[in-house]
Write a protein that holds these residues in place. Structure first.
Motif, PDB file in Angstrom:
ATOM      1  N   PHE A 162       0.650  -1.130  -0.093  1.00  0.00           N
ATOM      2  CA  PHE A 162      -0.115  -0.479   0.030  1.00  0.00           C
ATOM      3  C   PHE A 162       1.277   0.665  -0.034  1.00  0.00           C
ATOM      4  CE2 PHE A 162      -2.734  -2.817   2.505  1.00  0.00           C
ATOM      5  CZ  PHE A 162      -3.946  -2.850   1.113  1.00  0.00           C
ATOM      6  N   PHE A 163       1.805   1.525   0.926  1.00  0.00           N
ATOM      7  CA  PHE A 163       2.874   2.215   1.152  1.00  0.00           C
ATOM      8  C   PHE A 163       3.335   2.103  -0.328  1.00  0.00           C
ATOM      9  CE2 PHE A 163       5.813   5.712   2.320  1.00  0.00           C
ATOM     10  CZ  PHE A 163       4.748   5.456   4.110  1.00  0.00           C
ATOM     11  N   LEU A 164       4.130   1.855  -1.091  1.00  0.00           N
ATOM     12  CA  LEU A 164       5.283   1.425  -2.139  1.00  0.00           C
ATOM     13  C   LEU A 164       3.664   2.109  -3.656  1.00  0.00           C
ATOM     14  CD1 LEU A 164       6.935   1.942  -4.291  1.00  0.00           C
ATOM     15  CD2 LEU A 164       6.923  -0.705  -4.445  1.00  0.00           C
ATOM     16  N   PHE A 165       2.359   2.128  -3.207  1.00  0.00           N
ATOM     17  CA  PHE A 165       1.448   2.553  -4.311  1.00  0.00           C
ATOM     18  C   PHE A 165       1.135   3.997  -4.565  1.00  0.00           C
ATOM     19  CE2 PHE A 165      -2.768   3.433  -6.972  1.00  0.00           C
ATOM     20  CZ  PHE A 165      -1.981   2.003  -7.719  1.00  0.00           C
ATOM     21  N   MET A 166       1.505   4.025  -2.995  1.00  0.00           N
ATOM     22  CA  MET A 166       1.361   5.558  -2.851  1.00  0.00           C
ATOM     23  C   MET A 166       2.056   5.727  -3.413  1.00  0.00           C
ATOM     24  SD  MET A 166       1.228   7.438   0.510  1.00  0.00           S
ATOM     25  CE  MET A 166       2.869   7.633   1.528  1.00  0.00           C
ATOM     26  N   LEU A 167       3.879   5.996  -3.640  1.00  0.00           N
ATOM     27  CA  LEU A 167       4.943   6.372  -3.396  1.00  0.00           C
ATOM     28  C   LEU A 167       4.591   6.626  -4.921  1.00  0.00           C
ATOM     29  CD1 LEU A 167       7.356   5.264  -0.685  1.00  0.00           C
ATOM     30  CD2 LEU A 167       5.641   7.144  -1.297  1.00  0.00           C
ATOM     31  N   ALA A 168       4.352   5.555  -5.363  1.00  0.00           N
ATOM     32  CA  ALA A 168       4.560   5.386  -7.083  1.00  0.00           C
ATOM     33  C   ALA A 168       3.739   6.718  -7.757  1.00  0.00           C
ATOM     34  CB  ALA A 168       4.326   3.821  -7.541  1.00  0.00           C
ATOM     35  N   ILE A 169       2.312   6.525  -6.823  1.00  0.00           N
ATOM     36  CA  ILE A 169       1.860   8.008  -7.515  1.00  0.00           C
ATOM     37  C   ILE A 169       2.627   9.148  -7.841  1.00  0.00           C
ATOM     38  CG2 ILE A 169      -0.570   8.936  -7.232  1.00  0.00           C
ATOM     39  CD1 ILE A 169      -1.530   6.318  -6.605  1.00  0.00           C
ATOM     40  N   TRP A 170       3.099   9.739  -6.396  1.00  0.00           N
ATOM     41  CA  TRP A 170       3.292  10.757  -6.523  1.00  0.00           C
ATOM     42  C   TRP A 170       4.607  10.739  -7.624  1.00  0.00           C
ATOM     43  CZ3 TRP A 170       4.829  11.103  -0.365  1.00  0.00           C
ATOM     44  CH2 TRP A 170       3.605  11.075   0.369  1.00  0.00           C
ATOM     45  N   ALA A 171       5.423   9.821  -7.994  1.00  0.00           N
ATOM     46  CA  ALA A 171       6.475   9.835  -8.912  1.00  0.00           C
ATOM     47  C   ALA A 171       5.762   9.480 -10.556  1.00  0.00           C
ATOM     48  CB  ALA A 171       7.538   8.763  -8.890  1.00  0.00           C
ATOM     49  N   ASP A 172       4.564   9.701 -10.601  1.00  0.00           N
ATOM     50  CA  ASP A 172       3.863   9.250 -12.204  1.00  0.00           C
ATOM     51  C   ASP A 172       4.452  10.300 -13.107  1.00  0.00           C
ATOM     52  OD1 ASP A 172       2.173  11.332 -11.186  1.00  0.00           O
ATOM     53  OD2 ASP A 172       0.720  10.425 -11.550  1.00  0.00           O
ATOM     54  N   GLU A 173       4.783  11.505 -12.875  1.00  0.00           N
ATOM     55  CA  GLU A 173       5.425  12.420 -13.881  1.00  0.00           C
ATOM     56  C   GLU A 173       7.014  12.398 -14.444  1.00  0.00           C
ATOM     57  OE1 GLU A 173       3.597  16.678 -12.955  1.00  0.00           O
ATOM     58  OE2 GLU A 173       1.668  15.786 -13.438  1.00  0.00           O
ATOM     59  N   PHE A 174       7.627  11.233 -13.544  1.00  0.00           N
ATOM     60  CA  PHE A 174       8.514  11.693 -13.840  1.00  0.00           C
ATOM     61  C   PHE A 174       9.017  11.359 -14.948  1.00  0.00           C
ATOM     62  CE2 PHE A 174      10.742  10.121  -9.462  1.00  0.00           C
ATOM     63  CZ  PHE A 174      10.393  11.056  -8.780  1.00  0.00           C
ATOM     64  N   LYS A 175      10.501  11.676 -15.607  1.00  0.00           N
ATOM     65  CA  LYS A 175      10.898  10.884 -16.727  1.00  0.00           C
ATOM     66  C   LYS A 175      10.918   9.829 -17.186  1.00  0.00           C
ATOM     67  CE  LYS A 175      13.817  15.320 -17.544  1.00  0.00           C
ATOM     68  NZ  LYS A 175      13.973  15.879 -16.141  1.00  0.00           N
ATOM     69  N   LYS A 176      11.025   9.106 -16.315  1.00  0.00           N
ATOM     70  CA  LYS A 176      10.672   7.466 -16.148  1.00  0.00           C
ATOM     71  C   LYS A 176      10.178   7.126 -15.276  1.00  0.00           C
ATOM     72  CE  LYS A 176      13.684   2.736 -16.532  1.00  0.00           C
ATOM     73  NZ  LYS A 176      14.048   2.549 -16.680  1.00  0.00           N
ATOM     74  N   PRO A 177       8.957   7.198 -15.114  1.00  0.00           N
ATOM     75  CA  PRO A 177       8.320   6.790 -14.151  1.00  0.00           C
ATOM     76  C   PRO A 177       7.923   5.281 -13.464  1.00  0.00           C
ATOM     77  CG  PRO A 177       6.255   7.266 -15.752  1.00  0.00           C
ATOM     78  CD  PRO A 177       7.949   7.065 -15.771  1.00  0.00           C
TER      79      PRO A 177
END
Length: 212
Positions: A162-177
Motif C-alpha cells: 500500500f505504501f509503495l503504491f502511494m509513492l509510485a503515484i507521487w512519481a508518475d510524472e517522472f521522465k521514467k515513471p
C-alpha cells in the motif's frame, strides 16, 4: 471508530488504503491544505509537526504515515498486513518499510519541495532534477526485487505494498515513471485491481486508467 485526518493524494493515502482494506469503521476528516489548516492551532494540538496524516484510535493520537499503517496492521492481526513475530518475512517487511519511508519518501519530499532545501532560488530546479534521478535509481532497485513477484514481502499483500503504491503515484510524472519499469509496472497494475485501492482512489479523485 478510527478517525483519519487526511488530504487527497498526500501521505494520508497509505493509511487510507489500509483502513479501507481492513473493512473497519472509520471517519475521514479533511485537513484543508489549501487553507493551511494543518498549521492551525486546533490541528497542532493533535499533531505538533503540522503535517498530514493524523489517526485517532480511542485515546491514542498518532501521526507519521508509516507508524499509522503499522499500528493499524498490528491492531488487526487477522489481516496479515504485517508478518507475525517470528515469521521469516518480518525482518524483510521492516527492511522494505524503512527503505520506502526513510529513503524513497524522504527523497520524494525533497523532489516535491526543492525550494524548502535551499536559500538560492537559482538552484531549485537542479535540486528537483538531481533527486528525480536518485529516486529513479531507487525504483530500479524495487523493480529488480519485484521480478516474478506479486507483492514486495511474502505471498500476500502487506502495508509495504500500500505504501509503495502511494509513492509510485507521487512519481508518475517522472521522465521514467514507475510504470515504465517492467516488473514494477506489472506489480502496480496488479495492485490497482485491489478493491481497497480502487475505492480510495475514487474517493480521492485519482484515475487508475494508466494502471489498466
Amino acid at each position: 471508530m478510527y478517525q483519519l485526518y487526511y488530504y487527497p493524494l498526500n501521505a494520508s493515502m497509505a493509511p487510507h488504503f489500509v483502513l479501507e482494506a481492513l473493512k473497519v469503521d472509520f471517519e475521514l476528516i479533511l485537513v484543508d491544505r489549501k487553507n493551511n489548516a494543518q498549521k492551525s492551532d486546533e490541528y497542532l494540538v493533535l499533531n505538533p509537526s503540522g503535517r498530514i496524516p493524523t489517526l485517532i484510535d480511542g485515546e491514542l493520537v498518532l501521526f507519521e504515515s508509516p507508524a499509522i499503517c503499522i499500528h493499524l496492521a498490528e491492531s488487526n492481526p487477522s489481516s496479515n498486513f504485517i508478518p507475525n513475530i517470528g515469521s521469516k518475512n518480518r525482518p524483510k517487511f521492516f527492511q522494505w518499510m524503512m527503505y520506502l519511508t526513510n529513503t524513497v519518501q524522504a527523497e520524494l519530499m525533497i523532489y516535491s519541495y526543492p525550494e524548502k532545501h535551499t536559500s538560492h532560488s537559482d538552484v531549485v530546479s537542479d535540486i528537483a532534477e538531481t533527486h528525480e534521478r536518485r529516486i529513479t535509481d531507487m525504483f530500479e532497485i524495487l523493480d529488480n526485487e519485484l521480478k516474478n513477484r506479486d507483492f514486495l514481502v511474502g505471498n500476500t499483500i502487506t502495508v509495504c505494498d500500500f505504501f509503495l503504491f502511494m509513492l509510485a503515484i507521487w512519481a508518475d510524472e517522472f521522465k521514467k515513471p514507475p510504470l515504465a519499469f517492467d516488473n514494477l509496472s506489472k506489480y502496480l497494475c496488479n495492485l490497482a485491481k485491489q478493491e481497497a485501492i480502487i475505492s480510495v482512489c475514487k474517493k480521492e479523485k485519482l484515475s487508475l486508467l494508466d494502471y489498466q
